[in-house]
Design a protein around this motif. Structure first.
Motif, PDB file in Angstrom:
ATOM      1  N   VAL A 168       0.880  -1.143   0.023  1.00  7.65           N
ATOM      2  CA  VAL A 168       0.048  -0.089  -0.060  1.00  7.65           C
ATOM      3  C   VAL A 168       0.825   1.129  -0.065  1.00  7.65           C
ATOM      4  N   THR A 169       0.871   2.153  -1.046  1.00  4.45           N
ATOM      5  CA  THR A 169       1.412   3.311  -1.220  1.00  4.45           C
ATOM      6  C   THR A 169       0.484   4.553  -0.483  1.00  4.45           C
ATOM      7  N   PHE A 170       1.097   5.143   0.262  1.00  2.00           N
ATOM      8  CA  PHE A 170       0.353   6.435   0.682  1.00  2.00           C
ATOM      9  C   PHE A 170       1.274   7.594   1.003  1.00  2.00           C
ATOM     10  N   SER A 171       0.455   8.926   1.227  1.00  6.34           N
ATOM     11  CA  SER A 171       1.298  10.047   1.725  1.00  6.34           C
ATOM     12  C   SER A 171       0.200  10.798   2.441  1.00  6.34           C
ATOM     13  N   CYS A 172       0.624  11.520   3.430  1.00 10.57           N
ATOM     14  CA  CYS A 172      -0.191  12.484   4.167  1.00 10.57           C
ATOM     15  C   CYS A 172       0.805  13.428   4.595  1.00 10.57           C
ATOM     16  N   PRO A 173       0.196  14.907   5.026  1.00 11.81           N
ATOM     17  CA  PRO A 173       1.154  16.011   5.237  1.00 11.81           C
ATOM     18  C   PRO A 173       1.618  15.745   6.741  1.00 11.81           C
ATOM     19  N   ALA A 174       2.994  15.911   6.557  1.00 13.43           N
ATOM     20  CA  ALA A 174       3.823  15.804   7.908  1.00 13.43           C
ATOM     21  C   ALA A 174       3.046  16.314   9.024  1.00 13.43           C
ATOM     22  N   SER A 175       2.881  15.654   9.941  1.00  8.61           N
ATOM     23  CA  SER A 175       2.199  15.936  11.410  1.00  8.61           C
ATOM     24  C   SER A 175       2.746  15.467  12.719  1.00  8.61           C
ATOM     25  N   PRO A 176       2.449  15.919  13.716  1.00  9.60           N
ATOM     26  CA  PRO A 176       3.171  15.122  14.795  1.00  9.60           C
ATOM     27  C   PRO A 176       2.088  14.085  15.261  1.00  9.60           C
ATOM     28  N   SER A 177       0.955  13.965  14.674  1.00 13.52           N
ATOM     29  CA  SER A 177       0.101  12.603  15.065  1.00 13.52           C
ATOM     30  C   SER A 177       0.281  11.756  14.143  1.00 13.52           C
ATOM     31  N   GLN A 178      -0.335  10.384  14.493  1.00 19.53           N
ATOM     32  CA  GLN A 178      -0.007   9.123  13.665  1.00 19.53           C
ATOM     33  C   GLN A 178      -1.307   9.085  12.897  1.00 19.53           C
ATOM     34  N   GLY A 179      -1.196   8.344  11.741  1.00 26.14           N
ATOM     35  CA  GLY A 179      -2.228   7.962  10.774  1.00 26.14           C
ATOM     36  C   GLY A 179      -2.361   6.658  10.840  1.00 26.14           C
ATOM     37  N   TYR A 180      -3.397   6.019  10.324  1.00 25.41           N
ATOM     38  CA  TYR A 180      -3.705   4.661  10.206  1.00 25.41           C
ATOM     39  C   TYR A 180      -4.256   4.183   8.861  1.00 25.41           C
ATOM     40  N   VAL A 181      -3.569   3.444   8.295  1.00 30.07           N
ATOM     41  CA  VAL A 181      -4.018   2.481   6.907  1.00 30.07           C
ATOM     42  C   VAL A 181      -4.748   1.273   7.485  1.00 30.07           C
ATOM     43  N   ASN A 182      -5.973   1.303   6.703  1.00 33.25           N
ATOM     44  CA  ASN A 182      -6.834  -0.044   6.693  1.00 33.25           C
ATOM     45  C   ASN A 182      -7.134  -0.445   5.421  1.00 33.25           C
ATOM     46  N   ILE A 183      -6.940  -1.879   5.399  1.00 30.69           N
ATOM     47  CA  ILE A 183      -7.179  -2.451   4.011  1.00 30.69           C
ATOM     48  C   ILE A 183      -8.083  -3.779   4.399  1.00 30.69           C
ATOM     49  N   SER A 184      -9.036  -3.799   3.436  1.00 25.31           N
ATOM     50  CA  SER A 184      -9.736  -4.989   3.477  1.00 25.31           C
ATOM     51  C   SER A 184      -9.776  -5.711   1.912  1.00 25.31           C
ATOM     52  N   ILE A 185      -9.664  -6.894   1.880  1.00 21.01           N
ATOM     53  CA  ILE A 185      -9.671  -7.711   0.454  1.00 21.01           C
ATOM     54  C   ILE A 185     -10.894  -8.771   0.270  1.00 21.01           C
ATOM     55  N   SER A 186     -11.731  -8.749  -0.398  1.00 13.16           N
ATOM     56  CA  SER A 186     -12.714  -9.720  -0.654  1.00 13.16           C
ATOM     57  C   SER A 186     -12.494 -10.526  -2.054  1.00 13.16           C
ATOM     58  N   GLN A 187     -12.674 -11.757  -2.191  1.00  8.60           N
ATOM     59  CA  GLN A 187     -12.594 -12.609  -3.266  1.00  8.60           C
ATOM     60  C   GLN A 187     -13.682 -13.627  -3.675  1.00  8.60           C
ATOM     61  N   THR A 188     -14.428 -13.781  -4.637  1.00  4.54           N
ATOM     62  CA  THR A 188     -15.577 -14.702  -4.908  1.00  4.54           C
ATOM     63  C   THR A 188     -14.477 -15.842  -5.105  1.00  4.54           C
ATOM     64  N   VAL A 189     -14.946 -17.204  -4.205  1.00  2.00           N
ATOM     65  CA  VAL A 189     -14.170 -18.295  -4.571  1.00  2.00           C
ATOM     66  C   VAL A 189     -15.256 -19.366  -4.567  1.00  2.00           C
ATOM     67  N   LEU A 190     -15.077 -20.622  -5.018  1.00  2.00           N
ATOM     68  CA  LEU A 190     -15.731 -21.718  -5.246  1.00  2.00           C
ATOM     69  C   LEU A 190     -16.524 -21.984  -3.754  1.00  2.00           C
TER      70      LEU A 190
END
Length: 142
Positions: free
Chosen positions: A60-82
């Motif tokens: 996952v590539t990301f960028s956000c303006p520099a700040s003293p606080s932290q950020g969070y990256v959330n990801i979800s993946i779904s796939q149709t399977v048999l």
């Protein structure tokens, strides 16, 4: 000695101002390319199939303006399977530096194993007061 009229003076000032602006414009463009003023996130494809489908590893590539606080990256993946849908999600705390960064996230399958092929991914970046979302199809490869 010739006297400059108001029209000629304005023209000289406009030309000089344009020359100064043209000389600093490349510097301004370079700064804005290095430090975006908004949050951006993108799921990279392909994701890597791990442990016979028990998980996928995705960049996952990301960028956000520099700040003293932290950020969070959330990801979800779904796939149709048999027989149903394989899905999973994870999140990670990140530090916003103003530069583009790429992180690897392992998404564990919850209901069924992931398989090779097309899946749907959604990534969200949250770093107060900025946020970004990217969603779409990705490929899962061995």
């Amino acid at each position: 000695m010739k006297k400059l009229t108001a029209g000629k003076t304005a023209a000289v000032v406009a030309v000089a101002g344009g020359a100064i602006l043209a000389s600093i414009a490349p510097v301004l463009a370079d700064v804005s390319a290095q430090s975006p003023s908004q949050a951006l996130v993108r799921v990279e494809s392909p994701a890597k199939w791990k442990a016979l489908g028990a998980a996928v590893e995705v960049d996952v590539t990301f960028s956000c303006p520099a700040s003293p606080s932290q950020g969070y990256v959330n990801i979800s993946i779904s796939q149709t399977v048999l027989g149903g849908v394989a899905s999973g999600g994870t999140s990670k705390s990140v530090t916003c530096t103003g530069a583009f960064q790429t992180i690897k996230l392992s998404v564990t399958a919850q209901n069924r194993a992931f398989r090779w092929g097309t899946a749907y991914a959604k990534a969200e970046l949250s770093s107060w007061p900025h946020s970004a979302t990217h969603e779409g199809e990705i490929q899962i490869r061995p």
